[in-house]
Design a protein around this motif. Structure first.
Motif, PDB file in Angstrom:
ATOM      1  N   ASP A 231       0.884  -0.816   0.056  1.00 25.55           N
ATOM      2  CA  ASP A 231       0.003  -0.430   0.789  1.00 25.55           C
ATOM      3  C   ASP A 231       0.662   1.801   0.133  1.00 25.55           C
ATOM      4  O   ASP A 231       1.554   1.483   0.886  1.00 25.55           O
ATOM      5  CB  ASP A 231      -1.001  -0.052   0.913  1.00 25.55           C
ATOM      6  CG  ASP A 231      -2.247  -0.887   1.162  1.00 25.55           C
ATOM      7  OD1 ASP A 231      -1.835  -1.268  -0.167  1.00 25.55           O
ATOM      8  OD2 ASP A 231      -2.323  -1.643   2.497  1.00 25.55           O
ATOM      9  N   THR A 256      -2.968   1.682  11.323  1.00 23.92           N
ATOM     10  CA  THR A 256      -4.493   1.468  10.752  1.00 23.92           C
ATOM     11  C   THR A 256      -3.631   0.343   9.496  1.00 23.92           C
ATOM     12  O   THR A 256      -4.015  -0.788   9.719  1.00 23.92           O
ATOM     13  CB  THR A 256      -4.801   2.365   9.809  1.00 23.92           C
ATOM     14  OG1 THR A 256      -5.180   3.319  10.732  1.00 23.92           O
ATOM     15  CG2 THR A 256      -5.688   1.737   8.777  1.00 23.92           C
ATOM     16  N   PHE A 257      -2.362   0.308   9.921  1.00 27.78           N
ATOM     17  CA  PHE A 257      -1.956  -1.192   8.803  1.00 27.78           C
ATOM     18  C   PHE A 257      -1.512  -1.805   9.711  1.00 27.78           C
ATOM     19  O   PHE A 257      -2.340  -3.129   8.958  1.00 27.78           O
ATOM     20  CB  PHE A 257      -0.484  -0.113   7.825  1.00 27.78           C
ATOM     21  CG  PHE A 257       0.746  -1.505   7.446  1.00 27.78           C
ATOM     22  CD1 PHE A 257      -0.322  -1.867   5.959  1.00 27.78           C
ATOM     23  CD2 PHE A 257       1.136  -1.981   7.785  1.00 27.78           C
ATOM     24  CE1 PHE A 257       0.563  -3.044   5.684  1.00 27.78           C
ATOM     25  CE2 PHE A 257       2.274  -2.922   7.497  1.00 27.78           C
ATOM     26  CZ  PHE A 257       1.678  -3.416   5.802  1.00 27.78           C
ATOM     27  N   ASP A 259      -2.801  -3.113  12.708  1.00 27.62           N
ATOM     28  CA  ASP A 259      -4.192  -3.557  12.896  1.00 27.62           C
ATOM     29  C   ASP A 259      -5.235  -4.513  11.486  1.00 27.62           C
ATOM     30  O   ASP A 259      -4.759  -5.639  12.025  1.00 27.62           O
ATOM     31  CB  ASP A 259      -5.480  -2.745  12.847  1.00 27.62           C
ATOM     32  CG  ASP A 259      -4.874  -1.569  14.386  1.00 27.62           C
ATOM     33  OD1 ASP A 259      -4.479  -2.581  15.321  1.00 27.62           O
ATOM     34  OD2 ASP A 259      -5.253  -0.496  14.715  1.00 27.62           O
ATOM     35  N   ARG A 260      -4.880  -3.930  10.397  1.00 27.76           N
ATOM     36  CA  ARG A 260      -5.501  -4.683   9.467  1.00 27.76           C
ATOM     37  C   ARG A 260      -4.726  -5.640   9.020  1.00 27.76           C
ATOM     38  O   ARG A 260      -5.145  -6.659   9.161  1.00 27.76           O
ATOM     39  CB  ARG A 260      -5.578  -3.629   8.215  1.00 27.76           C
ATOM     40  CG  ARG A 260      -6.430  -5.052   6.922  1.00 27.76           C
ATOM     41  CD  ARG A 260      -6.706  -3.297   5.844  1.00 27.76           C
ATOM     42  NE  ARG A 260      -5.079  -2.878   5.064  1.00 27.76           N
ATOM     43  CZ  ARG A 260      -4.880  -2.599   5.021  1.00 27.76           C
ATOM     44  NH1 ARG A 260      -5.132  -0.794   6.067  1.00 27.76           N
ATOM     45  NH2 ARG A 260      -3.398  -1.895   4.576  1.00 27.76           N
ATOM     46  N   THR A 261      -3.285  -5.813   8.822  1.00 24.98           N
ATOM     47  CA  THR A 261      -2.819  -6.886   8.649  1.00 24.98           C
ATOM     48  C   THR A 261      -2.730  -7.336   9.891  1.00 24.98           C
ATOM     49  O   THR A 261      -2.821  -9.253   9.834  1.00 24.98           O
ATOM     50  CB  THR A 261      -0.981  -6.357   8.890  1.00 24.98           C
ATOM     51  OG1 THR A 261      -0.797  -5.273   7.870  1.00 24.98           O
ATOM     52  CG2 THR A 261      -0.179  -7.799   8.179  1.00 24.98           C
ATOM     53  N   SER A 263      -5.744  -8.294  11.602  1.00 24.15           N
ATOM     54  CA  SER A 263      -6.712  -9.147  11.884  1.00 24.15           C
ATOM     55  C   SER A 263      -6.680 -10.313  10.101  1.00 24.15           C
ATOM     56  O   SER A 263      -7.495 -10.868  10.320  1.00 24.15           O
ATOM     57  CB  SER A 263      -7.321  -7.847  11.165  1.00 24.15           C
ATOM     58  OG  SER A 263      -8.752  -8.353  10.603  1.00 24.15           O
ATOM     59  N   ASP A 264      -5.975  -9.594   9.035  1.00 28.98           N
ATOM     60  CA  ASP A 264      -5.945 -10.735   8.055  1.00 28.98           C
ATOM     61  C   ASP A 264      -5.562 -12.094   8.347  1.00 28.98           C
ATOM     62  O   ASP A 264      -5.388 -13.052   7.882  1.00 28.98           O
ATOM     63  CB  ASP A 264      -4.893 -10.133   6.908  1.00 28.98           C
ATOM     64  CG  ASP A 264      -5.582  -8.520   6.422  1.00 28.98           C
ATOM     65  OD1 ASP A 264      -7.312  -8.642   6.463  1.00 28.98           O
ATOM     66  OD2 ASP A 264      -5.627  -7.562   5.264  1.00 28.98           O
TER      67      ASP A 264
END
Length: 269
Positions: A231, A256-257, A259-261, A263-264
């Motif tokens: 990204d 944010t990045f 957290d998203r990683t 979660s993935d």
């Protein structure tokens, strides 16, 4: 407060900001030190544990020795293994970003995610001026003000970044880093590293300062386009030291990045 560890026969300093959550290894740029990541660590507190290394020849880590990319990568890998911190997300600014993506390529088992803050893969002319000549910077001065004046007289508009490494020695005020060491370090990192950037597969965030003199918009777009899972976010109005120019935005984008990683990864597991 810095802690210390012996790696490969030399002493390294680091700051462990502690707290719960997955580890984030923070790597500073040339002339920097680990404690610059204190605002990031504070913003991520309770979610991530930031551990910031003073890389060789910087901060309170030992000077001297080799300053090749492989030496830096070896230090980071041994640091993660010795302190049992892996796998870790790696956040690197400038030269630290280059070491971060080389570490991800060379040691994929140690790196879970990658954040590169304002660092190019084309560390050469005409993309950027990869070497700042510090060879004639003073070894000692009478005061921090005199040190600032001497640095700024050599064409540096604001010496504040460098003065974070200023301390008082027995014979006057000087910088923690050795200028000969860091001339060698800068020269050793010159080159085209694009193939090693695209060789890693961890999820990555590339942050570019909108007014960067290190990473052009065109190269940043190519880096994101040609490396899957990357990204790109541009921080408008920020220069190369984007973590200082917009600390809240910098921390928010990284958090944010991550957290998203995270979660993935849970979803995949």
């Amino acid at each position: 407060m810095e802690s210390y560890v012996q790696l490969g026969g030399r002493r390294f300093a680091y700051v462990d900001f502690q707290g719960p959550g997955p580890v984030v290894l923070a790597l500073h740029g040339h002339f920097g030190r680990g404690r610059i990541f204190a605002p990031l660590a504070a913003a991520l507190a309770g979610r991530y544990r930031v551990v910031a290394l003073d890389q060789r020849g910087h901060g309170l880590s030992d000077n001297g020795g080799e300053f090749t990319p492989d030496a830096y990568v070896g230090d980071a890998a041994e640091f993660l293994r010795t302190l049992d911190l892996a796998p870790a997300a790696v956040v690197g600014h400038s030269m630290g970003g280059l070491i971060g993506y080389l570490l991800a390529q060379r040691h994929p088992d140690l790196v879970s995610a990658l954040v590169v803050a304002d660092m190019t893969v084309l560390n050469e002319e005409p993309e950027t001026h990869p070497v700042l000549d510090v060879s004639d910077w003073p070894r000692r001065t009478d005061s921090p003000a005199a040190l600032r004046s001497a640095i700024e007289a050599r064409g540096i508009p604001d010496a504040g970044y460098f003065l974070d490494s200023a301390v008082e020695f027995d014979d006057g005020w000087g910088l923690l880093f050795d200028t000969t060491d860091l001339m060698a370090s800068q020269q050793a990192l010159v080159g085209d590293h694009f193939d090693r950037w695209t060789a890693s597969r961890q999820p990555a965030l590339l942050l570019r300062g909108g007014d960067s003199f290190i990473l052009t918009a065109a190269t940043a777009e190519r880096m994101a386009r040609e490396r899957p899972g990357t990204d790109l976010v541009e921080l408008a109005g920020c220069g190369h030291w984007l973590y200082a120019d917009a600390p809240e935005v910098f921390a928010r984008e990284i958090g944010t990045f991550l957290d998203r990683t995270r979660s993935d990864n849970r979803t995949t597991a």
